[in-house]
Design a protein around this motif. Structure first.
Motif, PDB file in Angstrom:
ATOM      1  N   PRO A  41       0.824  -1.210   0.000  1.00 39.45           N
ATOM      2  CA  PRO A  41       0.000   0.000   0.000  1.00 39.45           C
ATOM      3  C   PRO A  41       0.861   1.264   0.000  1.00 39.45           C
ATOM      4  CG  PRO A  41      -0.566  -1.481   1.821  1.00 39.45           C
ATOM      5  CD  PRO A  41       0.662  -2.007   1.210  1.00 39.45           C
ATOM      6  N   ASN A  42       0.234   2.392  -0.212  1.00 38.93           N
ATOM      7  CA  ASN A  42       0.958   3.670  -0.176  1.00 38.93           C
ATOM      8  C   ASN A  42       1.660   3.848   1.159  1.00 38.93           C
ATOM      9  OD1 ASN A  42      -1.737   4.677  -2.011  1.00 38.93           O
ATOM     10  ND2 ASN A  42       0.313   5.082  -2.740  1.00 38.93           N
ATOM     11  N   GLY A  43       2.890   4.316   1.082  1.00 34.77           N
ATOM     12  CA  GLY A  43       3.635   4.577   2.310  1.00 34.77           C
ATOM     13  C   GLY A  43       4.215   3.328   2.947  1.00 34.77           C
ATOM     14  N   ALA A  44       4.216   2.205   2.213  1.00 38.84           N
ATOM     15  CA  ALA A  44       4.694   0.950   2.783  1.00 38.84           C
ATOM     16  C   ALA A  44       6.217   0.923   2.909  1.00 38.84           C
ATOM     17  CB  ALA A  44       4.225  -0.228   1.933  1.00 38.84           C
ATOM     18  N   GLY A  45       6.895   1.742   2.138  1.00 33.89           N
ATOM     19  CA  GLY A  45       8.354   1.767   2.215  1.00 33.89           C
ATOM     20  C   GLY A  45       9.050   1.274   0.963  1.00 33.89           C
ATOM     21  N   LYS A  46       8.297   1.103  -0.133  1.00 35.17           N
ATOM     22  CA  LYS A  46       8.881   0.567  -1.370  1.00 35.17           C
ATOM     23  C   LYS A  46       9.941   1.511  -1.940  1.00 35.17           C
ATOM     24  CE  LYS A  46       4.799   0.611  -3.304  1.00 35.17           C
ATOM     25  NZ  LYS A  46       3.948   1.185  -2.252  1.00 35.17           N
ATOM     26  N   THR A  47       9.560   2.779  -2.081  1.00 38.34           N
ATOM     27  CA  THR A  47      10.514   3.741  -2.637  1.00 38.34           C
ATOM     28  C   THR A  47      11.716   3.909  -1.717  1.00 38.34           C
ATOM     29  OG1 THR A  47       8.749   4.906  -3.802  1.00 38.34           O
ATOM     30  CG2 THR A  47      10.780   6.123  -3.443  1.00 38.34           C
ATOM     31  N   THR A  48      11.449   3.877  -0.414  1.00 42.43           N
ATOM     32  CA  THR A  48      12.557   3.995   0.534  1.00 42.43           C
ATOM     33  C   THR A  48      13.551   2.851   0.338  1.00 42.43           C
ATOM     34  OG1 THR A  48      11.061   5.049   2.108  1.00 42.43           O
ATOM     35  CG2 THR A  48      13.135   4.174   2.977  1.00 42.43           C
ATOM     36  N   LEU A  49      13.035   1.639   0.100  1.00 37.15           N
ATOM     37  CA  LEU A  49      13.931   0.512  -0.138  1.00 37.15           C
ATOM     38  C   LEU A  49      14.766   0.749  -1.403  1.00 37.15           C
ATOM     39  CD1 LEU A  49      14.913  -2.260   0.725  1.00 37.15           C
ATOM     40  CD2 LEU A  49      13.043  -3.294  -0.566  1.00 37.15           C
ATOM     41  N   LEU A  56      21.052   6.347  -2.259  1.00 32.87           N
ATOM     42  CA  LEU A  56      20.580   7.701  -1.950  1.00 32.87           C
ATOM     43  C   LEU A  56      20.379   7.870  -0.451  1.00 32.87           C
ATOM     44  CD1 LEU A  56      18.053   8.394  -4.843  1.00 32.87           C
ATOM     45  CD2 LEU A  56      20.400   9.176  -4.606  1.00 32.87           C
ATOM     46  N   TYR A  57      19.922   6.813   0.219  1.00 28.59           N
ATOM     47  CA  TYR A  57      19.834   6.809   1.678  1.00 28.59           C
ATOM     48  C   TYR A  57      20.808   5.771   2.222  1.00 28.59           C
ATOM     49  CZ  TYR A  57      15.203   9.079   1.217  1.00 28.59           C
ATOM     50  OH  TYR A  57      14.167   9.916   0.923  1.00 28.59           O
ATOM     51  N   ALA A  58      21.392   6.076   3.383  1.00 29.30           N
ATOM     52  CA  ALA A  58      22.177   5.063   4.089  1.00 29.30           C
ATOM     53  C   ALA A  58      21.226   4.321   5.023  1.00 29.30           C
ATOM     54  CB  ALA A  58      23.290   5.728   4.880  1.00 29.30           C
ATOM     55  N   PHE A  88      12.597   6.895 -11.444  1.00 30.64           N
ATOM     56  CA  PHE A  88      12.034   7.542 -10.261  1.00 30.64           C
ATOM     57  C   PHE A  88      10.508   7.598 -10.340  1.00 30.64           C
ATOM     58  CE2 PHE A  88      16.337   9.012 -10.699  1.00 30.64           C
ATOM     59  CZ  PHE A  88      16.825   9.038  -9.399  1.00 30.64           C
ATOM     60  N   GLN A  89       9.901   7.440  -9.170  1.00 36.02           N
ATOM     61  CA  GLN A  89       8.440   7.486  -9.094  1.00 36.02           C
ATOM     62  C   GLN A  89       7.925   8.835  -9.603  1.00 36.02           C
ATOM     63  OE1 GLN A  89       7.007   6.501  -5.229  1.00 36.02           O
ATOM     64  NE2 GLN A  89       4.879   6.942  -5.707  1.00 36.02           N
ATOM     65  N   ASN A  90       8.548   9.925  -9.123  1.00 38.57           N
ATOM     66  CA  ASN A  90       8.199  11.264  -9.619  1.00 38.57           C
ATOM     67  C   ASN A  90       9.289  11.660 -10.614  1.00 38.57           C
ATOM     68  OD1 ASN A  90      10.090  11.221  -7.621  1.00 38.57           O
ATOM     69  ND2 ASN A  90       9.658  13.266  -6.897  1.00 38.57           N
ATOM     70  N   GLU A 212       5.160  -1.491  -8.527  1.00 38.85           N
ATOM     71  CA  GLU A 212       4.041  -1.147  -9.386  1.00 38.85           C
ATOM     72  C   GLU A 212       2.726  -1.323  -8.644  1.00 38.85           C
ATOM     73  OE1 GLU A 212       4.115   0.349 -12.592  1.00 38.85           O
ATOM     74  OE2 GLU A 212       2.107   0.525 -11.735  1.00 38.85           O
ATOM     75  N   HIS A 213       1.852  -0.355  -8.843  1.00 36.63           N
ATOM     76  CA  HIS A 213       0.514  -0.461  -8.252  1.00 36.63           C
ATOM     77  C   HIS A 213      -0.467  -1.138  -9.198  1.00 36.63           C
ATOM     78  CE1 HIS A 213       0.968   1.450  -4.410  1.00 36.63           C
ATOM     79  NE2 HIS A 213       1.549   2.525  -4.927  1.00 36.63           N
ATOM     80  N   ASP A 214      -0.127  -1.182 -10.490  1.00 33.53           N
ATOM     81  CA  ASP A 214      -0.982  -1.861 -11.465  1.00 33.53           C
ATOM     82  C   ASP A 214      -0.823  -3.364 -11.261  1.00 33.53           C
ATOM     83  OD1 ASP A 214      -2.009  -3.151 -13.714  1.00 33.53           O
ATOM     84  OD2 ASP A 214      -1.553  -1.458 -15.034  1.00 33.53           O
TER      85      ASP A 214
HETATM   86  N1  LIG Z   1      12.992  11.488   3.106  1.00 31.77           N
HETATM   87  C1  LIG Z   1      12.000  11.143   3.964  1.00 31.77           C
HETATM   88  N2  LIG Z   1      11.868  11.789   5.138  1.00 31.77           N
HETATM   89  C2  LIG Z   1      10.890  11.461   6.007  1.00 31.77           C
HETATM   90  N3  LIG Z   1       9.994  10.496   5.786  1.00 31.77           N
HETATM   91  C3  LIG Z   1      10.077   9.822   4.626  1.00 31.77           C
HETATM   92  C4  LIG Z   1      11.077  10.110   3.658  1.00 31.77           C
HETATM   93  N4  LIG Z   1      10.925   9.270   2.601  1.00 31.77           N
HETATM   94  C5  LIG Z   1       9.874   8.511   2.901  1.00 31.77           C
HETATM   95  N5  LIG Z   1       9.345   8.823   4.103  1.00 31.77           N
HETATM   96  C6  LIG Z   1       8.214   8.158   4.765  1.00 31.77           C
HETATM   97  O1  LIG Z   1       8.493   6.791   4.801  1.00 31.77           O
HETATM   98  C7  LIG Z   1       7.312   6.047   4.532  1.00 31.77           C
HETATM   99  C8  LIG Z   1       7.543   5.156   3.340  1.00 31.77           C
HETATM  100  O2  LIG Z   1       7.559   5.977   2.178  1.00 31.77           O
HETATM  101  P1  LIG Z   1       7.845   5.404   0.731  1.00 31.77           P
HETATM  102  O3  LIG Z   1       7.927   6.555  -0.178  1.00 31.77           O
HETATM  103  O4  LIG Z   1       8.981   4.479   0.772  1.00 31.77           O
HETATM  104  O5  LIG Z   1       6.508   4.606   0.446  1.00 31.77           O
HETATM  105  P2  LIG Z   1       6.056   3.855  -0.865  1.00 31.77           P
HETATM  106  O6  LIG Z   1       5.849   2.454  -0.501  1.00 31.77           O
HETATM  107  O7  LIG Z   1       6.980   4.126  -1.971  1.00 31.77           O
HETATM  108  O8  LIG Z   1       4.645   4.561  -1.128  1.00 31.77           O
HETATM  109  P3  LIG Z   1       3.941   4.955  -2.506  1.00 31.77           P
HETATM  110  O9  LIG Z   1       3.271   3.735  -3.019  1.00 31.77           O
HETATM  111  O10 LIG Z   1       2.960   6.001  -2.107  1.00 31.77           O
HETATM  112  O11 LIG Z   1       4.991   5.463  -3.404  1.00 31.77           O
HETATM  113  C9  LIG Z   1       6.196   7.051   4.336  1.00 31.77           C
HETATM  114  O12 LIG Z   1       5.503   7.169   5.565  1.00 31.77           O
HETATM  115  C10 LIG Z   1       6.939   8.308   3.996  1.00 31.77           C
HETATM  116  O13 LIG Z   1       6.206   9.428   4.414  1.00 31.77           O
END
Ligand SMILES: Nc1ncnc2c1ncn2[C@@H]1O[C@H](COP(=O)(O)OP(=O)(O)OP(=O)(O)O)[C@@H](O)[C@H]1O
Ligand SMILES: [Mg+2]
Lengths: 258, 361
Positions: A41-49, A56-58, A88-90, A212-214
């Motif tokens: 789901p949104n905000g699950a942490g996919k992009t962060t991974l 980009l992040y440590a 990139f997502q955006n 992917e959300h699709d």
């Molecule tokens: N640079 C940041 N600073 C603070 N919080 C962050 C940062 N990047 C992500 N987050 C938070 O970490 C969580 C995971 O975000 P992430 O972008 O990884 O989600 P996602 O799975 O990619 O969601 P989506 O499907 O909406 O893209 C979210 O709660 C987001 O707000």
């Protein structure tokens, strides 16, 4: 499964933003020649991974190994050199450069002309420059953007921008291509074209890591899928099995994951 | 391109070259000798503006202390070719040395500012420029190195073999005063600067700089070592400034810290921005215009005297007034410069649209 088959191994990755646990002890491994789907789901942490994988992040904790080398804590440009390219997502194209130039920038990491070579326009530098242009044109063509070579990236329609990001990433000669929601905002026709493109890239020997959300697209393409929810991996396996997993269904608020 | 076009293009270039070679004599005949000096100065400013264009135009790093590198080059030359330290090295050694010293200063400025962008970078570079000027002003005690605010005098003119550019020479019926001789040296240096700029722009290095300007994070993710490329931009830009500084010192024969003020940094920046940031031709145009226009405005004073019998507006006030007005009008009507980089032309029209689309993506 042999160790040699594993291209990317992320083990026990954790990442916090202040009090927010964006990733908690997440492990995934991507094999050579496969499409690995990452959903949640949104905000699950996919992009962060993705951001952790590409430097980009440590990460706060965990290990990253790619192609037999450890890349934990590597800078983004080192990761790219090792062979991970991403989108990139955006969308983050070089807006003021043409489509062709965007892809040419992707060749940077595999070429070597320095200031002296460029200024004196040595024979080697000129040959390399021609090779960069040729390869960039091939890749535009490969991604269906041949007619757009001279257009500024920011003037391209949305779907083309997404494909241009893929062309630019391919220019770095990756072993693993990480795509963050490549079909976002695309219509059905564009998604179908994208799907063919991804299959072709896979056939060319590049492994894919796909956010992917699709669901139709990601479940149809992926060999294996991992599901993230609130920063934790709640399921992993073949698409069919994951879709039936009660935890996954619950994560998507009881909705169907089909 | 077909053969006829190629031929026309050649003819055009030959015509431009002949015009540039004849320029100092034509200028002297029509506008007077003072304008030959202005042409010399314009050529120096072309070099400076092209150097700053690498940093600001290509790499997108806002540098407000650029004149410091000009100062470093000038002092490097002046100290090693004047009675100040009783050293008189030849300029063929001093110009490359000045370029190298300036490059080192470029890296010294670049290294601590790598993480800064935009406004913050501007403030730090501004401080750097002032630090250099204050240093030059105060390095006369306890050991007198720079001679402080009095500056350095009797700097050696350029000398090529036995040919001193400071003397008047006659050749083929033409009289070459110092102003003429320097014109040709500066012209050669400016042309080389243009060629270097254009070649860098169309290279792997230039594209990496522009990529950093457009999106630093994406550039890093594509494998560009952004730290090294930024340092390289600072060093290259400083090199241009250092060479121009050495030429300036030999041309003037006298320099003092007062020649290297913040306003001079801003002036060079205006040349880059006004002409068309990132576009080499535009930057050259900007440098020429902004050197010539203030000089032309000097004539407004006597004109007022002649027409109205008294001077209503002081020319130097008018200069700042028109300058400010020009910048405001530029912002409104040609925000990408008079002759914008091809890459930037469409920028302002589509920027907001694209941003909107991105936000929804
Ligand atoms: N640079 C940041 N600073 C603070 N919080 C962050 C940062 N990047 C992500 N987050 C938070 O970490 C969580 C995971 O975000 P992430 O972008 O990884 O989600 P996602 O799975 O990619 O969601 P989506 O499907 O909406 O893209 C979210 O709660 C987001 O707000
Ligand atoms: Mg995301």
């Amino acid at each position: 499964m042999q160790a040699a088959d594993i291209l990317l191994a992320a083990t026990g990755i954790s990442k916090h933003f202040g009090g927010l646990a964006a990733l908690t002890d997440v492990s995934i491994s991507v094999r050579r020649g496969e499409i690995f789907g990452l959903i949640g789901p949104n905000g699950a942490g996919k992009t962060t991974l993705f951001n952790v994988l590409t430097g980009l992040y440590a990460a706060d904790a965990g290990e990253l190994a790619f192609d037999g080398q450890t890349i934990t804590g590597s800078k983004p440009h080192r990761v790219a050199r090792q062979g991970i390219a991403r989108t990139f997502q955006n969308i983050r194209l070089f807006g003021g450069m043409t489509a062709l130039e965007n892809v040419m920038v992707g060749r940077h990491v595999r070429t070597r002309t320095g200031v002296l070579g460029a200024v004196l326009r040595t024979r080697g530098a000129a040959a390399e420059e021609r090779a960069i242009t040729r390869r960039a044109r091939e890749l535009l063509d490969y991604c269906g953007l041949a007619a757009r070579a001279g257009t500024l990236a920011r003037d391209l329609p949305y779907g083309d921008q997404r494909r241009l990001e893929i062309a630019r990433a391919l220019a770095t000669e990756p072993k693993l291509l990480a795509l963050d929601e490549p079909a976002a905002g695309m219509n059905a026709t564009e998604t179908a074209t994208l799907r063919k493109l991804l299959e072709r890239i896979l056939a060319g020997g590049v492994a894919l890591l796909l956010i992917e959300h699709d669901m139709k697209l990601v479940m149809g393409l992926s060999h294996r899928v991992a599901v993230l929810d609130y920063g934790e991996k709640i399921a992993e396996g073949e698409p069919a099995a994951v879709q039936r997993d009660p935890k996954v269904i619950a994560a998507y608020l009881g909705g169907t994951v089909v | 391109m077909n053969a006829t076009q190629t031929r026309w293009r050649w003819l055009l270039w030959v015509a431009v070259a002949l015009l540039l070679l004849a320029a100092p004599f034509l200028i002297e005949a029509t506008l007077g000798r003072a304008w030959v000096r202005i042409a010399d100065v314009a050529l120096l400013f072309i070099m400076l503006a092209l150097g700053l264009n690498i940093v600001v135009g290509f790499a997108g790093l806002l540098d407000l202390g650029y004149i410091a590198f000009f100062a470093v080059g000038a002092y490097c030359y002046a100290l090693l070719a004047s009675p100040q330290l009783a050293i008189h090295w030849p300029f063929l050694v001093l110009l490359p040395l000045g370029a190298m010293v300036a490059a080192v200063f470029g890296i010294l400025l670049g290294a601590p500012t790598l993480r800064l962008r935009g406004d913050y970078l501007a403030i730090v570079t501004l401080g750097f420029g002032e630090i250099i000027r204050v240093l030059l002003n105060n390095l006369n005690r306890p050991v007198n190195i720079t001679n402080g605010p009095q500056g350095i005098t009797l700097i050696d003119p350029l000398q090529i073999g036995g040919f001193s550019l400071a003397q008047t020479h006659s050749f083929a019926g033409l009289t070459f005063t110092a102003l003429h001789s320097y014109y040709f040296v500066f012209l050669a240096c400016a042309v080389v600067s243009i060629i270097i700029s254009r070649r860098l722009e169309d290279s792997r290095i230039g594209r990496a700089w522009v990529a950093i300007r457009e999106d630093e994070l994406a550039a890093a993710s594509m494998g560009i070592n952004t730290r090294n490329m930024k340092l390289l931009a600072f060093a290259m830009g400083a090199t241009f400034g250092g060479v121009a500084g050495g030429l300036f010192a030999s041309f003037q024969g006298f320099i003092s810290p007062e020649s290297f003020h913040l306003i001079d940094s801003i002036m060079v920046l205006c040349m880059v921005v006004l002409g068309g940031m990132g576009n080499v031709a535009g930057v050259v145009l900007g440098a020429v215009l902004l050197t010539a226009l203030p000089e032309a405005l000097r004539y407004i004073g006597p004109l007022q005297q002649r027409w109205f019998g008294e001077v209503f507006i002081d020319p130097s006030d008018l200069r700042m007034l028109l300058f400010g007005l020009a910048l405001v009008l530029m912002m409104l009507f040609r925000p990408s410069g008079i002759w914008p980089a091809r890459r930037r032309t469409a920028e302002n029209v589509t920027e907001r649209m694209t941003e909107k689309r991105h936000a929804s993506g």
